[in-house]
Design an enzyme around this catalytic site. Structure first.
Site: not given
Ligand code: GRF
Length: 216
Positions: A18-19, A113, A115
């Site tokens: 989804s990201n 990244n 998180h």
């Protein structure tokens, strides 16, 4: 912005993606400074691969088993793949594999990244359950530069989410994910445009820096 001026970006995934979708949607805007040029998954069944192919993005699988389950071989093969596709920036987006220090050192200030916590709080896995178990009133998400230490690189962007009225870790994950989709495209844009750079282990912000390399 001319397509050749956009920074060629790879997104590494392991699952849903989804990201990845949020990054791809943002990147389609003509003025967005990055283009998603490659999607690579370390799991063959990652749903994000189909999304990439449906959107005419090069998509491939790179599995540890095909590299003798040897971390160094895997990292080298991944690096070669990125190089073959002329990749300039790498976004880890739900990529469930830890890259070795040598691999990370090849991409200083060029690997990001996301998180699902407000780092440095709650690095590692199962963040939402741990947040709720601690009774924390807020949590959130962080986009950070990747360094050799897991989830410890300098933050680029964060978004705060209230845990109020949240009965389960799953629902909290959904609430945080909404913010992930909001900040990851913004953080990538900031790095791709040269506004956010990693310098001496910190994120440095520069105005009107579109001609500077992301590595600073
Ligand atoms: C996200 O919550 C991300 O923060 C974490 O893994 C999840 C990936 O979700 N690192 P998706 O594959 O992007 O939907």
């Amino acid at each position: 912005m001319n397509a050749n001026q956009k920074r060629r970006t790879a997104v590494l995934i392991s699952g849903r993606g989804s990201n990845l979708q949020a990054l791809v949607h943002a990147s389609l805007h003509p003025d967005y400074p990055a283009a998603i040029a490659l999607v690579a998954s370390n799991r063959k069944d990652a749903a994000g691969l189909a999304f990439a192919r449906d959107n005419s993005i090069a998509a491939t699988t790179i599995c540890a088993a095909d590299h003798d389950n040897d971390p160094e071989q895997f990292d080298n093969a991944l690096n070669q793949l990125l190089t073959e596709h002329d990749i300039e920036l790498v976004c880890l987006a739900g990529f469930m594999r830890i890259l070795g220090p040598t691999m990370v050192s090849r991409w200083p200030g060029r690997m990001l990244n996301i998180h699902p916590s407000l780092l440095p709080a709650y690095p590692g896995l199962n963040t939402h359950a741990r947040v709720l178990a601690d009774g924390a009133t807020v949590t959130g998400c962080t986009v950070h530069f990747v360094t050799a230490e897991l989830d410890a690189g300098p933050p680029i962007m964060q978004s705060v989410v209230s845990t109020g009225g949240v009965p389960s870790a799953g629902e909290l994950a959904d609430r945080v994910l909404e913010q992930e989709h909001r900040i990851y495209p913004r953080a990538l844009a900031a790095v791709a445009a040269g506004h956010a750079v990693m310098r001496d282990g910190r994120t440095e912000w520069r105005a009107n820096a579109s001609r500077l390399s992301p590595a600073g």
